[in-house]
Design an enzyme around this catalytic site. Structure first.
Site, PDB file in Angstrom:
ATOM      1  N   ASP A  94      -4.758  -8.575  -3.674  1.00  0.00           N
ATOM      2  CA  ASP A  94      -4.967  -9.566  -2.624  1.00  0.00           C
ATOM      3  C   ASP A  94      -5.256 -10.941  -3.223  1.00  0.00           C
ATOM      4  OD1 ASP A  94      -4.526  -8.457  -0.042  1.00  0.00           O
ATOM      5  OD2 ASP A  94      -6.233  -7.138  -0.371  1.00  0.00           O
ATOM      6  N   GLU A 150     -11.471 -10.968  -3.586  1.00  0.00           N
ATOM      7  CA  GLU A 150     -10.042 -11.015  -3.278  1.00  0.00           C
ATOM      8  C   GLU A 150      -9.670 -12.338  -2.629  1.00  0.00           C
ATOM      9  OE1 GLU A 150      -9.025  -6.739  -1.579  1.00  0.00           O
ATOM     10  OE2 GLU A 150     -10.975  -7.413  -0.917  1.00  0.00           O
ATOM     11  N   HIS A 181       0.811  -1.217   0.000  1.00  0.00           N
ATOM     12  CA  HIS A 181       0.000   0.000   0.000  1.00  0.00           C
ATOM     13  C   HIS A 181       0.837   1.257   0.000  1.00  0.00           C
ATOM     14  CE1 HIS A 181      -3.241  -2.858   0.971  1.00  0.00           C
ATOM     15  NE2 HIS A 181      -3.872  -2.061   0.150  1.00  0.00           N
ATOM     16  N   CYS A 234      -9.825  -4.169 -10.063  1.00  0.00           N
ATOM     17  CA  CYS A 234      -9.317  -2.899  -9.555  1.00  0.00           C
ATOM     18  C   CYS A 234      -7.941  -3.003  -8.901  1.00  0.00           C
ATOM     19  CB  CYS A 234     -10.315  -2.251  -8.599  1.00  0.00           C
ATOM     20  SG  CYS A 234     -10.739  -3.277  -7.200  1.00  0.00           S
TER      21      CYS A 234
END
Ligand code: PEP
Ligand code: MG
Length: 454
Positions: free
Chosen positions: A318, A294, A52, A365
């Protein structure tokens, strides 16, 4: 170069102009502590492109390198440093020729950006006439400007937790409403898919006590935490519903692993709607509720899940991590498994087939969609909407995330491929002339990594 060895917060407060930050590792919240006008680049000994911190760095257009083992021992405060985000290289105390070459390279990059900018208004249509929706990822207010810059069709993933991470205290309902309203207003007619809080893993809120876990990515995070602490989710849902009054609202729940989790989350949303109706308060004109896919286990529950959802969005970051049992934050694992491998493509194909059969929009995404080759494979697989589907349900358009060119905001939709910066003692060559090149055997994580396919 800024190298203090002090705790992050004091380093963040005293950041000099034109700084490049070296650290062993860093979370996204820590990066957000720094003044991005002063921060020109980040070099980490750990970290990978799906982490992230890299995602946030890309949002801020800060070049970030990860996996540069042993780099901290080789740099001194005040060193001149060049960070090449495209080729994953750091040059410490570079000779003047290197600096000159990078200035030239930046010039070429600017020219390339201008070329891409000229193509911005070309409709994203494949040669066989399929209209691909181009959506951006967002989460920080700075992201909103990319909507117009890129001519994207909307925001396919709005990471709501980023706004929580930049604040010293939990934003109250009114503050949340104000943020979401601003996003919706700025997007205008373009859809925005709000993902409810995905905290946990490497996304830590400074004001929430961290629950110690050995594997936080697989632990108490996202919807798991939200369902156990429903007050948090309720306030957020209320804020979203209020912000979207009279307009279309798209809500998506993260890390759903079982159908019942989706049911329970949706029930909380329905209750909040009912509450507003009872209070005679305004509600959105329509609400589309989707799930992220995910966790691989969800793929085998699609027959019972799909009737309940309005759309599905694959979170490939993920998903890759769980499908291959590979830590998305580990530099050693970063390029080990290929998103275009038969297992991943086979998995995606299966999911797309199920969604299409059920007539539910399916999008992607994660970072996979931001890479040109992968994006084309996704278009080929049918991740995204065709024009005829689009006309059937324009509201569902929010859920398409694929392109024959490229679509994610990371790196900027039409950005080119080099991030090179000189910092430290200005951009002047060091007098010694004895340059040292540190090859970064890691990934160029942020900034301008992606080329465009036309
Ligand atoms: C993903 O997992 O692919 C995703 C988009 O969510 P995040 O990267 O925020 O975990
Ligand atoms: Mg995720």
């Amino acid at each position: 170069l800024h190298l203090t060895g002090k705790p992050m917060h004091s380093a963040a407060e005293n950041l000099p102009e034109n700084a490049i930050l070296f650290a062993r590792s860093m979370g996204p919240a820590e990066l957000l502590d720094y003044d991005r006008r002063k921060l020109q680049g980040v070099v980490l000994e750990e970290g990978s492109s799906a982490s992230h911190v890299a995602i946030v760095a890309r949002a801020l257009s800060i070049p970030v390198l990860g996996g540069v083992a042993g780099v901290i021992a080789k740099v001194e405060p005040g060193d001149t440093v060049v960070v090449d985000g495209e080729h994953a290289q750091v040059f410490v105390r570079p000779v003047s020729d290197v600096i000159t070459a990078f200035h030239q390279s930046l010039g070429l990059r600017r020219a390339r950006l201008a070329k891409y900018a000229a193509q911005r208004d070309d409709p994203p249509v494949t040669r066989d006439g399929t209209r691909i929706l181009l959506l951006v990822n967002a989460g920080l207010l700075i992201d909103l400007s990319h909507l117009d810059e890129t001519r994207a069709d909307g925001i396919g993933l709005y990471r709501t937790e980023l706004q929580f991470m930049v604040r010293p205290t939990m934003p109250k309902a009114e503050a949340q409403t104000a943020i979401y309203r601003r996003v919706i207003e700025q997007a205008g007619d373009r859809p925005v898919v709000f993902r409810t809080l995905d905290i946990g893993g490497d996304k830590v809120l400074p004001y929430l006590v961290k629950y110690p876990e050995e594997n936080p990515a697989m632990g108490w995070r996202a919807i798991r935490l939200a369902l156990d602490r429903p007050a948090l989710l309720k306030v957020q849902l209320r804020a979203l519903l209020t912000a979207a009054e009279g307009r279309k609202l798209h809500v998506m729940f993260p890390m759903i692993a079982e159908v019942d989790e989706f049911r329970r989350a949706r029930k909380l949303l329905d209750r909040e709607v009912q509450r507003l109706v009872n209070l005679r308060k305004p509600v959105p004109e329509s609400i589309a509720v989707g799930t992220m896919l995910e966790v691989p286990a969800l793929a085998w529950q699609l027959s019972s899940l799909l009737p309940l959802v309005d759309f599905v969005s694959i979170g490939s970051n993920d998903l890759m991590q769980f499908l291959f049992a590979t830590d998305r934050g580990s530099p050693k694992m970063a390029d080990r498994y290929d998103p275009l491998s038969p297992s991943m493509l086979g998995f995606l194909h299966w999911v797309v087939q199920q969604c299409r059969a059920a007539n539910k929009p399916i999008t992607l995404c994660g970072e996979m969609g931001s890479r040109p080759k992968e994006a084309m494979a996704l278009v080929g697989l049918g991740v995204g909407l065709h024009m005829d589907e689009l006309q059937q349900d324009l509201a569902a358009a929010a859920e398409c995330h694929a392109t024959g060119r490229r679509h994610h905001r990371e790196g900027g939709v039409f950005q080119g491929a080099v991030g090179a910066l000189a910092a430290g003692r200005g951009a002047e060559p060091t007098p010694s002339g004895a340059g040292e090149r540190l090859a970064a055997r890691g990934a160029g994580l942020g900034g301008y990594r992606h080329a465009i396919v036309t």
